[in-house]
Write a protein that holds these residues in place. Sequence first.
Motif, PDB file in Angstrom:
ATOM      1  N   UNK A 121       0.841  -1.203   0.000  1.00 21.46           N
ATOM      2  CA  UNK A 121       0.000   0.000   0.000  1.00 21.46           C
ATOM      3  C   UNK A 121       0.871   1.246   0.000  1.00 21.46           C
ATOM      4  N   UNK A 122       1.929   1.234   0.839  1.00 20.69           N
ATOM      5  CA  UNK A 122       2.796   2.399   0.908  1.00 20.69           C
ATOM      6  C   UNK A 122       3.434   2.710  -0.431  1.00 20.69           C
ATOM      7  N   UNK A 123       3.822   1.658  -1.177  1.00 23.20           N
ATOM      8  CA  UNK A 123       4.458   1.867  -2.462  1.00 23.20           C
ATOM      9  C   UNK A 123       3.503   2.521  -3.456  1.00 23.20           C
ATOM     10  N   UNK A 124       2.224   2.209  -3.370  1.00 16.77           N
ATOM     11  CA  UNK A 124       1.273   2.724  -4.346  1.00 16.77           C
ATOM     12  C   UNK A 124       0.502   3.927  -3.883  1.00 16.77           C
ATOM     13  N   UNK A 125       0.673   4.318  -2.622  1.00 12.48           N
ATOM     14  CA  UNK A 125      -0.129   5.427  -2.098  1.00 12.48           C
ATOM     15  C   UNK A 125       0.689   6.259  -1.123  1.00 12.48           C
ATOM     16  N   UNK A 126       1.621   7.072  -1.610  1.00  9.63           N
ATOM     17  CA  UNK A 126       2.350   7.959  -0.710  1.00  9.63           C
ATOM     18  C   UNK A 126       1.451   9.064  -0.203  1.00  9.63           C
ATOM     19  N   UNK A 127       1.943   9.794   0.780  1.00  7.45           N
ATOM     20  CA  UNK A 127       1.159  10.886   1.350  1.00  7.45           C
ATOM     21  C   UNK A 127       0.882  11.975   0.316  1.00  7.45           C
ATOM     22  N   UNK A 128       1.671  12.010  -0.758  1.00  8.45           N
ATOM     23  CA  UNK A 128       1.481  13.021  -1.793  1.00  8.45           C
ATOM     24  C   UNK A 128       0.157  12.869  -2.535  1.00  8.45           C
ATOM     25  N   UNK A 129      -0.506  11.737  -2.370  1.00  4.57           N
ATOM     26  CA  UNK A 129      -1.822  11.550  -2.981  1.00  4.57           C
ATOM     27  C   UNK A 129      -2.874  12.411  -2.287  1.00  4.57           C
ATOM     28  N   UNK A 130      -2.624  12.768  -1.039  1.00  2.00           N
ATOM     29  CA  UNK A 130      -3.630  13.442  -0.221  1.00  2.00           C
ATOM     30  C   UNK A 130      -4.194  14.718  -0.853  1.00  2.00           C
ATOM     31  N   UNK A 131      -3.370  15.666  -1.317  1.00  4.36           N
ATOM     32  CA  UNK A 131      -3.965  16.891  -1.895  1.00  4.36           C
ATOM     33  C   UNK A 131      -4.798  16.629  -3.136  1.00  4.36           C
ATOM     34  N   UNK A 132      -4.440  15.602  -3.912  1.00  6.18           N
ATOM     35  CA  UNK A 132      -5.229  15.261  -5.093  1.00  6.18           C
ATOM     36  C   UNK A 132      -6.619  14.774  -4.692  1.00  6.18           C
ATOM     37  N   UNK A 133      -6.683  13.992  -3.631  1.00  8.36           N
ATOM     38  CA  UNK A 133      -7.975  13.458  -3.185  1.00  8.36           C
ATOM     39  C   UNK A 133      -8.838  14.566  -2.591  1.00  8.36           C
ATOM     40  N   UNK A 134      -8.237  15.464  -1.819  1.00  3.27           N
ATOM     41  CA  UNK A 134      -9.000  16.584  -1.268  1.00  3.27           C
ATOM     42  C   UNK A 134      -9.532  17.470  -2.394  1.00  3.27           C
ATOM     43  N   UNK A 135      -8.708  17.715  -3.391  1.00  2.87           N
ATOM     44  CA  UNK A 135      -9.117  18.511  -4.544  1.00  2.87           C
ATOM     45  C   UNK A 135     -10.270  17.838  -5.278  1.00  2.87           C
ATOM     46  N   UNK A 136     -10.125  16.550  -5.539  1.00  3.14           N
ATOM     47  CA  UNK A 136     -11.169  15.812  -6.252  1.00  3.14           C
ATOM     48  C   UNK A 136     -12.459  15.771  -5.447  1.00  3.14           C
ATOM     49  N   UNK A 137     -12.361  15.600  -4.130  1.00  2.00           N
ATOM     50  CA  UNK A 137     -13.565  15.558  -3.288  1.00  2.00           C
ATOM     51  C   UNK A 137     -14.337  16.868  -3.371  1.00  2.00           C
ATOM     52  N   UNK A 138     -13.625  17.981  -3.325  1.00  2.00           N
ATOM     53  CA  UNK A 138     -14.287  19.285  -3.423  1.00  2.00           C
ATOM     54  C   UNK A 138     -14.929  19.462  -4.800  1.00  2.00           C
ATOM     55  N   UNK A 139     -14.211  19.077  -5.839  1.00  2.00           N
ATOM     56  CA  UNK A 139     -14.732  19.214  -7.201  1.00  2.00           C
ATOM     57  C   UNK A 139     -15.966  18.331  -7.399  1.00  2.00           C
ATOM     58  N   UNK A 140     -15.927  17.120  -6.873  1.00  2.00           N
ATOM     59  CA  UNK A 140     -17.052  16.198  -7.021  1.00  2.00           C
ATOM     60  C   UNK A 140     -18.287  16.725  -6.293  1.00  2.00           C
ATOM     61  N   UNK A 141     -18.086  17.223  -5.084  1.00  2.00           N
ATOM     62  CA  UNK A 141     -19.196  17.811  -4.319  1.00  2.00           C
ATOM     63  C   UNK A 141     -19.805  18.975  -5.097  1.00  2.00           C
ATOM     64  N   UNK A 142     -18.965  19.835  -5.627  1.00  2.00           N
ATOM     65  CA  UNK A 142     -19.441  21.000  -6.378  1.00  2.00           C
ATOM     66  C   UNK A 142     -20.193  20.571  -7.633  1.00  2.00           C
ATOM     67  N   UNK A 143     -19.646  19.586  -8.336  1.00  2.00           N
ATOM     68  CA  UNK A 143     -20.280  19.130  -9.576  1.00  2.00           C
ATOM     69  C   UNK A 143     -21.660  18.541  -9.315  1.00  2.00           C
ATOM     70  N   UNK A 144     -21.808  17.813  -8.236  1.00  2.00           N
ATOM     71  CA  UNK A 144     -23.071  17.118  -7.966  1.00  2.00           C
ATOM     72  C   UNK A 144     -24.121  18.037  -7.350  1.00  2.00           C
ATOM     73  N   UNK A 145     -23.716  18.894  -6.417  1.00  2.00           N
ATOM     74  CA  UNK A 145     -24.690  19.674  -5.656  1.00  2.00           C
ATOM     75  C   UNK A 145     -24.876  21.115  -6.151  1.00  2.00           C
ATOM     76  N   UNK A 146     -23.926  21.650  -6.889  1.00  2.00           N
ATOM     77  CA  UNK A 146     -23.970  23.068  -7.224  1.00  2.00           C
ATOM     78  C   UNK A 146     -24.114  23.309  -8.720  1.00  2.00           C
ATOM     79  N   UNK A 147     -23.335  22.629  -9.531  1.00  5.96           N
ATOM     80  CA  UNK A 147     -23.276  22.913 -10.960  1.00  5.96           C
ATOM     81  C   UNK A 147     -24.381  22.213 -11.738  1.00  5.96           C
ATOM     82  N   UNK A 148     -24.422  22.480 -13.028  1.00  2.00           N
ATOM     83  CA  UNK A 148     -25.200  21.643 -13.936  1.00  2.00           C
ATOM     84  C   UNK A 148     -24.498  20.300 -14.003  1.00  2.00           C
ATOM     85  N   UNK A 149     -25.143  19.275 -13.486  1.00  2.00           N
ATOM     86  CA  UNK A 149     -24.442  18.033 -13.199  1.00  2.00           C
ATOM     87  C   UNK A 149     -23.865  17.370 -14.443  1.00  2.00           C
TER      88      UNK A 149
END
Length: 490
Positions: free
Chosen positions: A407-435
Amino acid sequence: MAAPVAGVVRLAAASRLLVLALSLLSRLLFRPYDTSASLHPPCLLPSNASASADDDPAPTVSSLAVWDGVHFLRAAECGYEYEQSFAFLPLLPASLNLLARSLLAPLVPVLGYRAVLVISGYALNNAAFVAAAAYFYRLSLLILKNPNAAYRASVLFCFNPASVFYSSLYSESLYALFSLGGIFYVFTGANTIAMIMLALSGSARSNGALNAGYFCFQALLHAYDAAVQKKRPILAVQVLITGFLRSVFIFLPFFAFQAYGYLNICLYGNMEEMRPWCKAKVPLLYGFIQSHYWGVGFLRYFQVKQLPNFLLASPVLSLAVYCIIHYTKLLHRLFKSISIHELIVATVEGRSSEAYKSSDVDTVLNSGFSTTTNKAQGHADVKRRKSVATDPGSMHNNRSNDKILEVNEGCPILVLPFILHLAFMTFTAFFVMHVQVSTRFLSASPPIYWAASHILVSPKSKRWGYLICIYFIAYILLGSLLFTNFYPFT
């Protein structure tokens, strides 16, 4: 690394030729649903009247601008004439103008200025996508530390479901190029190049300003290391201030464009009554346009009649949610196996010193984070050996420890900002934007392709892997058919 990058570049170029061929073929076989895009009234602004002509020597070429492409084309040709035209950020129109007045200027007397602008857009965006694919591979390799996974993800990116937008008169290609390139340089230490590219991503699409979060993440890591590991609190404060200033720089183009809109409409406009957003404490034109003209807002799109659009967006939203859950679980296991302190120190110390000292782009491209995860893995190895030495009964846990190391080899801590970014974008796309816009809105997010790449090779997910391939292929075909002929797509 040169050979895989060259392979990705060739594949990206081939994918653009395929999409263009499908789009042109569908345009020849089917009649456009809306033919009003071929109507081009002269420019309203006197300063741009010379660039606009009533006649169009090449109407077939000009008609290739569809949907939002019509607005980008109009802004490039006539400037920002209407309030709602300020929703289309200036990087693409400015780039079209630059190409049409320089490299492609000899074509203007033959085809007309409008047609040359369209050709400029198609040439620019397809070339930008190829460059973005190269950055995508390098970024994926940098984060995942797995050439095979990086290459698989790059293949998926080259044939992503929003492919038709990357080969049309849209800002997706420029955004992907400067976003992926900028993030790559953030993680290789070329901060000046990263700032410029991420600022340009914010002048291509409004969500580009969110890329400032990667500099925030970088600053937090180094501030923690300075304060806790090196015991230098003043250095930690300096790092945080520098990170803040870099983040502000990324926001500047977007807010500068809002200020330009305020000056043109609120201060120097010729409207009899001042627009309501001009009177607001924070006169943000972009937010007003999205809400007033397109009905964008929290839960405003949750209507029964919009169910088909939710279904259209469901594949990419499902994949995004799976990606967030998948990497959240891996990060949780990573934090359980290694302390956060050790992870941060290993990540910061793992950065190559050349990436900081050298301003040479080629040097930075070939450096980057060196063995960040290997150091983290070393910590876990030491812990495991100590555990085995002190507790013979723990030998049966070796297999589970091996899984944690994997798991460590495939998921360094550097993945974290990408996931936070994607989570915010996904929330916005589903609840705010034209889906339905979710397909292209999320299309430049690397974790989606990383997760899809993982599914394709997972023995337990063969059926889902087939579905992902079918989804990607189907949306490329549907997009080339529907979008090009002015039918609703995403």
